[in-house]
Design a protein around this motif. Structure first.
Motif, PDB file in Angstrom:
ATOM      1  N   SER A 244      -1.028  -9.655  -1.080  1.00  0.00           N
ATOM      2  CA  SER A 244      -0.469  -9.134  -2.330  1.00  0.00           C
ATOM      3  C   SER A 244       0.967  -8.658  -2.141  1.00  0.00           C
ATOM      4  CB  SER A 244      -1.341  -7.974  -2.831  1.00  0.00           C
ATOM      5  OG  SER A 244      -0.773  -7.357  -3.960  1.00  0.00           O
ATOM      6  N   THR A 248       4.347 -10.225  -4.099  1.00  0.00           N
ATOM      7  CA  THR A 248       5.147  -9.376  -4.984  1.00  0.00           C
ATOM      8  C   THR A 248       6.379  -8.784  -4.300  1.00  0.00           C
ATOM      9  OG1 THR A 248       3.786  -7.434  -4.413  1.00  0.00           O
ATOM     10  CG2 THR A 248       3.109  -8.743  -6.318  1.00  0.00           C
ATOM     11  N   ASN A 250       6.477  -6.559  -2.068  1.00  0.00           N
ATOM     12  CA  ASN A 250       6.282  -5.110  -2.048  1.00  0.00           C
ATOM     13  C   ASN A 250       6.364  -4.623  -0.606  1.00  0.00           C
ATOM     14  OD1 ASN A 250       5.262  -2.457  -2.138  1.00  0.00           O
ATOM     15  ND2 ASN A 250       4.037  -2.929  -3.950  1.00  0.00           N
TER      16      ASN A 250
END
Length: 296
Positions: A244, A248, A250
């Motif tokens: 994830s 993204t 992140n």
């Protein structure tokens, strides 16, 4: 491009797809059973690890660290796990740990008997060596393709792919450990009337234990790396967090999930490495392992 046209096209990929289709059609019940059993094991272990409060599990891990290695390691262990909890990654870390434990147990249960058979039979050793080479060199991501086809998405394909990917070191080091046992020691046991099974359990396995545990250690490390990759097929845990974070961009999530993987890896590596060295763990554990392997 011109050089490629000089050779006839060999459709290896299509052949592999045909084999997978045939297995899916004729052994769907087997795959469903495996999925049911593995899913139940993972869910049950998840419940065991996540039901108690985090501080209780930290104490359990600390006790394991002290029994398996030393008081110094027991001091460092809670620091690492408390950091995981403080980063908000406790549940994901426990989910990852359960996948690693289940995959490792399955891989070890398969690998050690095969390694014993290979050590006792040159024919078996010769037959499985190319297969082990293939399993070790095949890119890890490739294992996810048939795993998804056979078991859909989720934890089960991640565990199955992890078992296949991490199994070869367990087989190789089990075979190596038994082959390295002094032949005169084995002959002495036979001279005293010990059966081949008694020799295996009372002499060869105890003496090969450090090498076997080194294989188990490698199985665990490969399982941990593959479980992270298995996050791409929907397996919950730190691997899913890493995937994830990549999708993204992140950075905080990626760093925290990655650090959680590192802490788990250090804990598992140091614990299993200590169990493979007779001088590294307390006498109570040493006597227990010796008794386990020497019982006839």
């Amino acid at each position: 491009m011109e050089d490629e046209t000089m050779f006839p096209r060999v459709h290896v990929g299509e052949w592999a797809e045909s084999i997978i289709d045939w297995l899916t059609t004729n052994f769907s019940a087997v795959f469903d059973f495996i999925s049911l059993v593995v899913g139940w094991l993972v869910d049950s272990l998840n419940t065991v690890l996540l039901t108690p409060p985090a501080w209780v599990m930290v104490l359990v891990f600390t006790l394991i660290a002290w029994l398996a290695r030393s008081w110094q390691f027991a001091i460092a262990t809670p620091i690492g796990f408390v950091l995981i909890a403080a980063m908000g990654q406790w549940n994901n870390a426990m989910l990852t740990l359960s996948l690693v434990i289940i995959a490792t147990l399955v891989a070890v249960v398969i690998a050690i008997p095969i390694g014993i058979a290979a050590a006792r039979s040159p024919g078996v050793s010769t037959a499985i060596r190319p297969l082990l080479d293939f399993m070790q060199t095949m890119p890890a991501f490739v294992y996810l393709i048939p795993a998804i086809i056979f078991f859909s998405v989720g934890a089960v394909p991640g565990v199955v792919a992890t078992v296949i990917f991490s199994l070869p070191p367990g087989v190789r080091l089990t075979e190596l450990g038994i082959r390295q046992v002094d032949s005169e020691t084995v002959e002495a046991g036979a001279a005293f009337g010990a059966t081949p099974r008694q020799i295996l359990r009372g002499i060869q396995l105890p003496l090969a234990l450090p090498t076997i545990m080194a294989g188990v250690n490698q199985v665990i490390m490969l399982a941990l790396s593959m479980v992270v990759i298995a996050g791409m097929v929907g397996a919950d845990g730190l691997g899913k967090e890493v995937v994830s974070a990549i999708s993204t961009l992140n950075i905080p999530k990626g760093v925290e999930a990655g650090l959680g993987v590192v802490i788990l890896a250090i804990f598992l590596d140091r614990t299993t490495a200590a169990l493979g060295d007779p001088g590294e763990y307390p006498g109570s554990l040493r006597r227990l392992l010796r008794k386990t392997f020497s019982r006839s």
